[in-house]
Design an enzyme around this catalytic site. Structure first.
Site, short mmCIF file in Angstrom:
data_model
loop_
_atom_site.label_atom_id
_atom_site.label_comp_id
_atom_site.label_asym_id
_atom_site.label_seq_id
_atom_site.Cartn_x
_atom_site.Cartn_y
_atom_site.Cartn_z
N ASN A 1 0.38 -6.59 10.32
CA ASN A 1 0.49 -5.22 9.83
C ASN A 1 -0.55 -4.36 10.55
O ASN A 1 -1.72 -4.73 10.62
CB ASN A 1 0.20 -5.23 8.31
CG ASN A 1 0.32 -3.84 7.69
OD1 ASN A 1 0.59 -2.87 8.38
ND2 ASN A 1 0.11 -3.78 6.40
N GLY B 1 -1.49 -9.88 -0.18
CA GLY B 1 -0.42 -10.81 -0.58
C GLY B 1 -0.77 -12.25 -0.22
O GLY B 1 -1.77 -12.52 0.44
N THR C 1 0.83 -1.20 0.00
CA THR C 1 0.00 0.00 0.00
C THR C 1 0.87 1.25 0.00
O THR C 1 0.60 2.21 -0.72
CB THR C 1 -0.94 -0.03 1.22
OG1 THR C 1 -1.64 -1.27 1.18
CG2 THR C 1 -1.91 1.11 1.20
N GLU D 1 -1.03 -15.51 1.65
CA GLU D 1 -1.17 -15.62 3.10
C GLU D 1 -1.08 -17.08 3.54
O GLU D 1 -1.78 -17.93 3.00
CB GLU D 1 -2.52 -15.05 3.56
CG GLU D 1 -2.53 -13.54 3.61
CD GLU D 1 -3.83 -12.97 4.10
OE1 GLU D 1 -3.87 -11.75 4.35
OE2 GLU D 1 -4.82 -13.70 4.22
N SER E 1 -3.28 -3.08 7.80
CA SER E 1 -3.35 -4.10 6.76
C SER E 1 -4.58 -3.88 5.88
O SER E 1 -5.69 -3.66 6.38
CB SER E 1 -3.43 -5.47 7.42
OG SER E 1 -3.51 -6.45 6.44
N1 LIG Z 1 8.85 2.50 2.06
C1 LIG Z 1 8.50 2.50 3.33
N2 LIG Z 1 9.06 3.39 4.17
C2 LIG Z 1 8.72 3.40 5.47
N3 LIG Z 1 7.83 2.59 6.03
C3 LIG Z 1 7.24 1.67 5.24
C4 LIG Z 1 7.53 1.61 3.85
N4 LIG Z 1 6.78 0.63 3.33
C5 LIG Z 1 6.04 0.12 4.35
N5 LIG Z 1 6.31 0.75 5.50
C6 LIG Z 1 5.73 0.48 6.84
O1 LIG Z 1 5.18 -0.79 6.81
C7 LIG Z 1 3.81 -0.77 7.14
C8 LIG Z 1 3.03 -1.76 6.30
O2 LIG Z 1 3.02 -1.37 4.96
P1 LIG Z 1 1.78 -1.59 4.02
O3 LIG Z 1 0.53 -1.25 4.72
O4 LIG Z 1 2.07 -0.94 2.78
O5 LIG Z 1 1.81 -3.13 3.82
P2 LIG Z 1 0.95 -3.95 2.78
O6 LIG Z 1 1.91 -4.68 1.95
O7 LIG Z 1 -0.01 -3.09 2.13
O8 LIG Z 1 0.22 -4.95 3.74
P3 LIG Z 1 -1.22 -5.58 3.58
O9 LIG Z 1 -1.15 -6.64 2.60
O10 LIG Z 1 -1.50 -6.08 4.95
O11 LIG Z 1 -2.09 -4.48 3.21
C9 LIG Z 1 3.36 0.65 6.86
O12 LIG Z 1 2.30 1.01 7.69
C10 LIG Z 1 4.63 1.42 7.16
O13 LIG Z 1 4.69 1.71 8.52
MG LIG Z 2 -1.97 -2.82 2.11
#
Ligand SMILES: Nc1ncnc2c1ncn2[C@@H]1O[C@H](COP(=O)(O)OP(=O)(O)OP(=O)(O)O)[C@@H](O)[C@H]1O
Ligand SMILES: [Mg+2]
Length: 1080
Positions: free
Chosen positions: A160, A390, A115, A392, A163
């Site tokens: 997460n 993703g 995300t 799981e 998430s």
């Molecule tokens: N490039 C980045 N820089 C800093 N923090 C990050 C970065 N990418 C992710 N994070 C941290 O990791 C956390 C989880 O990221 P994100 O929500 O994008 O995961 P996701 O892959 O979308 O997970 P899900 O599948 O559960 O939605 C974010 O809330 C953030 O705190």
């Molecule tokens: Mg996400």
């Protein structure tokens, strides 16, 4: 050279390798080692060709600033160190310039940063694409849709804190210029079971907590909510607050975002009402009530929550209450009502809550789409961003995981397909022979799940639709028979005896060997979740609600549209939407971001090898590298290649003239790189082994050192030379300046002495000359003086004789002339014009006396004439009389001067006006010249009697003063003379001609103050009448008067009479009448 022209490369300052295809040797260990090394240096991005691997740093890095955006803007993909911006830029540019629709596929497990990555991509594109009021609004709306969807669709999980519990695919649409026009969001399968139940350590969707923490007291009151989380059954309490998450602030952000996206205030209100209703719904509890038929029937325990919920949504309480106790079943035109037991009531309640929430979520997505949809119908370029849950693997995997993993399986498939296809296409494009690549194709697993005939999803649908008792176990049985032989399907009861003794495989489970690993699914709930049933009574109750939003969300509750057909199952719907998504993705140019999470602790700096290794495996990254390297590991366009390595060969250094490809050929031949190590494409050089590239890089590094030395050498030489030349030049300048200065000084000295000399000599010379000139001038002057004197003497001597004779007269004449001139000019100013004015300027010179007097006379005559010319006839006559009086009496009679001032009026009696004299008036015919009262002297005694005296042109009349009776009338011709004295008296004697008729009585002796006037007039009549002689006037102090027969002498003496100062008259004797007149 400007900044933009500096050619950099991915290969500069690399930590590990920036592109995994360059790993040498390639193995899982080296791969992970490289990731770790880069991760430790905060290099979270690494390439595999054009694929970006992103490691979640779990900390904020300073690599997403506006400056970074500018740095990556319009740069080649391999020019700078790996970054998600480079991928976004590449995709955006190829969309804008090559008109290719793009999609960005972001995959990875929960918490890996998908995300976040999708947001970075969107914000990068928003930053670099067009600007303008309208465009900015669109951008803002697109970006602000994220917080809204995250509030409703994201939740804290063990993996997460934020998430995403739904899959999201967003198409951003651009116009031909690359300006954003709008977007379309598709959502996939919200994990709605979370609404009613959350695993340990997890939370419900964020919005519930945000609402309770962030809404104002007033709002909460309206929604009939309490701020306390613990009051709500649907909210898990052990992890209600999350570190680093401020729900209240997030609520404000969400409200603001909703406003920007375009939600109306009443819409927001409706949405919040629904959220509140879900919370209320969770609090409704049931109790059993025994019925006579022996069955238990459920009843609502405490109706308060139910009541409040119904009030919120405008539902009739009894309708809903009934729907929780009974269920209407329709079969073949027949309606049957069955009671619900407590468990069924709870099931119905939860189903309603899940449906309410998931439908609200879908409605939200549609509503956002309505706001952000492009306003134009013209052709659009599209960039899709896919952020899907993703792969799981939980301890306990159910229907949701099965669906999610299926989706990932499909994505992996198109990833492999597209990567290979792209690779293949590039080889064809470049004209390089294609070598077949071995790789694992997961199509077989996809087939296991989605095959329409005997796929797992098809079996599940079949079970769900089958009449008779259907349970999760019957479903598993079915799988056990149908899929027994499949390589990737495992189950204890399957016909495949291999697993009979596999204790890791429980009886109520089946296991699938996904591309990313084996996953064990528990069949419990599969059938239910697939059916996704909501009792019709509930949907009808919802439809009846007096709430605009609820009504829209439950269209099937409309009794007019009762549809006995079963709604499509969840599995079926998902398969269809995944199918559409895949088609959509295949039509676009793919760009991959593969996210990896470094640890399970959501912590920075921790790199858990096993966890990463697992992800690397199931994401198929090694395969990705292998595919990429199968043919040629590295490729680069000829120009940048030549530019980078040209220093390795004398022919190409420093400049190669000719096509870049020729240069590269010469270079490689010169370096004796084996021919099988590279291939020449149309625009790129393909290098088979990373070894070769590193060989080139190493050579370049050494060469750069030599070059650096060379540059240093040349630079130092140049610097010293220029310094020396500068010194030399300065020395020359200094010397020149000094010489000039010295010469100037010397010259000035010489010049000043020369000037002194010069001035002395010039002075001496000038003085000498002056003396001479002065002498000469004096001589000349003397000569002319002498000659003038001499000449004068001569002339005087000669002319003396003439001069004396004439000069005197001439001078005299001239002088006289001048005096005269001056005199006459002096007379220009005239004396007074009055005739009586005696003044006259004094005479200036004695000799002018005569002239002066004459001029005075002439002037006087002239001014008198002037004066006279103004007279009237009357006045003229008066003056003539006065003149005559003057001629008669002036200097002859003493009385005269007193008469000068008297006007000669003539008539002093005014007879005509006096009636007394009427008779007298008629007597006199002519014009009366004099009428006055006179005194008649008695001849006998000298006494006086007043008489009126009248004088006309013809006669003279004496009359009584009182009566007007005529006493005597004498025609003028009878008058011979008049006698008067010289004295100051008024006596006069009128003497009559002897022998005339009047003479009989004798002469008259009269006296009048106006004697002068009377006599003058009498005289004038005589003078003017032609027929008479002038009357004589005698002036003497003794005259004779004829009294009858006697002549009496009247004598005037001077004396003082006794009776005052008047005139006294006295008869002295017969012959003498004495009149004494007072002396003057
Ligand atoms: N490039 C980045 N820089 C800093 N923090 C990050 C970065 N990418 C992710 N994070 C941290 O990791 C956390 C989880 O990221 P994100 O929500 O994008 O995961 P996701 O892959 O979308 O997970 P899900 O599948 O559960 O939605 C974010 O809330 C953030 O705190
Ligand atoms: Mg996400």
């Amino acid at each position: 050279m400007s900044k933009m022209e500096v050619k950099t490369s991915l290969l500069d300052n690399m930590i590990g390798v920036g592109d995994m295809v360059l790993i040498e040797p390639l193995s899982e260990d080296t791969f992970i080692e490289n990731l770790k090394k880069r991760f430790d240096h905060n290099e979270i991005y690494t390439y595999i060709g054009s694929v970006v691997i992103s490691m979640n740093p779990y900390k904020s890095l300073p690599i997403y600033t506006a400056e970074k955006v500018e740095e990556y803007r319009n740069r080649n993909f391999y020019e700078l160190s790996p970054h998600v911006y480079a991928l976004a830029d590449e995709a955006y540019r190829s969309l804008r310039e090559q008109d290719k629709d793009q999609c960005i596929l972001i995959t990875g497990e929960s918490g890996a940063g998908k995300t976040e990555a999708s947001k970075f991509v969107m914000s990068y594109v928003a930053a670099v694409c067009g600007k303008g009021q309208e465009v900015n609004k669109v951008k803002e709306q697109l970006l602000q849709s994220n917080p809204v969807l995250e509030a409703f669709g994201n939740a804290k999980t063990v993996r997460n804190d934020n998430s995403s519990r739904f899959g999201k695919y967003m198409d951003i649409e651009f116009d031909f210029k690359g300006d954003p026009l709008g977007g379309v969001i598709s959502n996939y399968l919200l994990e709605k079971s979370r609404v009613v139940k959350q695993p340990r350590g997890e939370r419900n969707f964020h919005i519930f907590y945000q609402l309770l923490s962030g809404a104002s007291d007033d709002t909460l009151k309206k929604l009939k909510l309490d701020r306390d989380f613990s009051k709500y059954n649907y909210l898990s309490l052990d992890s209600a607050t999350v570190n680093g998450l401020d729900d209240a602030a997030s609520f404000r952000t969400v409200r603001n975002a909703m406003q920007i996206v375009g939600f109306m205030e009443d819409e927001v209100q409706s949405i919040l009402e629904l959220v509140a209703a879900v919370l209320k719904l969770g609090n409704i509890e049931f109790k059993p009530e025994s019925r006579c038929n022996g069955y238990d029937e459920s009843r609502v325990k405490d109706k308060n929550d139910l009541k409040e919920m119904c009030e919120l949504l405008g539902i009739e309480q009894s309708v809903l209450e009934r729907a929780f106790s009974f269920r209407t079943v329709e079969a073949k035109m027949e309606k049957m009502s069955t009671t619900l037991n407590v468990a069924q009531a709870y099931y119905a309640r939860d189903a309603l809550a899940k449906n309410l929430y998931s439908r609200l979520f879908s409605w939200l997505v549609n509503r956002i789409n309505e706001s952000i949809k492009a306003q134009t119908k013209s052709r659009k370029k599209v960039m899709g961003v896919l952020d899907i849950y993703g792969f799981e693997i939980f301890e306990d995997n159910s229907f949701e995981q099965f669906i999610i993993n299926y989706c990932n399986e499909k994505l992996q498939q198109i990833f492999i397909e597209l990567t290979l296809r792209e690779e293949q296409e590039e080889y064809v494009r470049e004209g390089i022979e294609w070598t077949n690549i071995e790789y694992f194709n997961n199509a077989i697993i996809c087939d296991l799940i989605e095959n329409n005939k005997n796929g797992i999803l098809a079996m599940l649908d079949e079970e769900c639709l089958r009449p008779g008792t259907v349970t999760d176990e019957t479903f598993l049985d079915k799988l056990n028979t149908v899929c027994a032989e499949h390589q990737h399907f495992e189950s204890r009861q399957s016909k495949n005896s291999k697993f009979l003794t596999d204790h890791s495989l429980p009886h109520n489970c089946f296991r699938i060997q996904h591309y990313a690993g084996k996953v064990l699914y528990r069949v419990e709930g599969f059938v239910d979740k697939n059916n996704d049933l909501l009792y019709r009574d509930l949907s009808q109750a919802m439809y009846k609600a007096n709430h605009s939003l609820i009504k829209i969300l439950f269209p099937e509750g409309n009794p007019a549209k009762v549809n006995l057909k079963r709604p499509p199952t969840a599995g079926f719907q998902f398969k269809a939407s995944v199918g559409t998504l895949m088609k959509n993705l295949l039509s676009k140019n793919p760009n991959y971001i593969r996210c990896i999470k470094p640890n399970d602790k959501k912590a920075a700096h921790i790199f858990t090898d096993s966890l990463v290794c697992h992800q690397v495996r199931y994401l198929g990254l090694m395969e990705n590298v292998r595919v990429r390297r199968a043919g040629y590991a590295f490729r680069q366009a000829y120009e940048p290649c030549l530019e980078r390595y040209k220093m390795l060969c004398k022919q190409t250094w420093p400049h190669w003239k000719g096509p870049a490809r020729g240069g590269v050929e010469v270079l490689l031949t010169d370096l004796q790189v084996p021919a099988e190590e590279f291939a020449y494409g149309r625009s790129k050089i393909f290098i088979r082994n990373p070894r070769t590239l590193f060989f080139l890089e190493e050579k370049r590094r050494q060469c750069l050192e030599d070059l650096a030395t060379l540059i240093q050498k040349i630079y130092r030489g140049w610097k010293s030379r220029t310094h020396f030349l500068l010194l030399k030049k300065s020395q020359v300048v200094v010397a020149a300046w000094y010489r000039r200065f010295a010469q100037q000084k010397k010259y000035q000295n010489i010049r000043s002495s020369a000037l002194v000399f010069q001035s002395f000599i010039r002075g001496w010379k000038a003085r000498k000359l002056l003396r001479e000139l002065k002498h000469k001038k004096r001589c000349e002057k003397a000569v002319s003086t002498i000659s003038a004197y001499w000449h004068g003497t001569q002339v005087r001597r000669e002319y003396r004789k003439f001069f004396r004779a004439n000069a005197g007269k001439k001078i005299y004449d001239f002088t006289i002339q001048r005096i005269m001139q001056k005199y006459f000019l002096g007379l220009k100013k005239m004396p007074s014009m009055s005739p009586v004015d005696k003044s006259w300027p004094a005479r200036p010179y004695g000799f002018l006396d005569g002239t002066h007097q004459e001029l005075r006379r002439i002037f006087h005559l002239w001014r008198c004439k002037k004066y006279r010319s103004q007279f009237t006839e009357e006045k003229k006559a008066t003056y003539e009389e006065k003149l005559a009086a003057s001629e008669l009496f002036k200097d002859k009679k003493a009385l005269y001067p007193s008469s000068v001032g008297q006007p000669f009026k003539g008539d002093y009696v005014e007879m005509t006006k006096n009636p007394k004299y009427q008779k007298l008036n008629s007597f006199v015919e002519d014009k009366v010249l004099v009428a006055d009262v006179v005194s008649k002297i008695n001849r006998a005694n000298g006494k006086v009697t007043p008489r009126i005296f009248l004088l006309t042109k013809k006669s003279l009349v004496l009359a009584d003063q009182k009566t007007g009776q005529v006493k005597a009338s004498v025609p003028l011709p009878d008058l011979s003379s008049v006698s008067v004295s010289t004295q100051n008296d008024g006596f006069f004697a009128l003497k009559l001609k002897e022998g005339s008729t009047s003479a009989a009585k004798g002469d008259f002796l009269l006296s009048s103050d106006r004697l002068i006037e009377i006599i003058t007039k009498l005289h004038c009549i005589g003078a003017t009448s032609a027929d008479r002689n002038k009357i004589n006037i005698d002036i003497s102090d003794e005259f004779l008067v004829q009294f009858k027969q006697d002549k009496v002498c009247v004598k005037f003496i001077q004396g003082t009479p006794k009776n005052g100062n008047g005139v006294a008259c006295k008869r002295k004797n017969n012959r003498l009448l004495e009149v004494s007149v007072p002396s003057p």
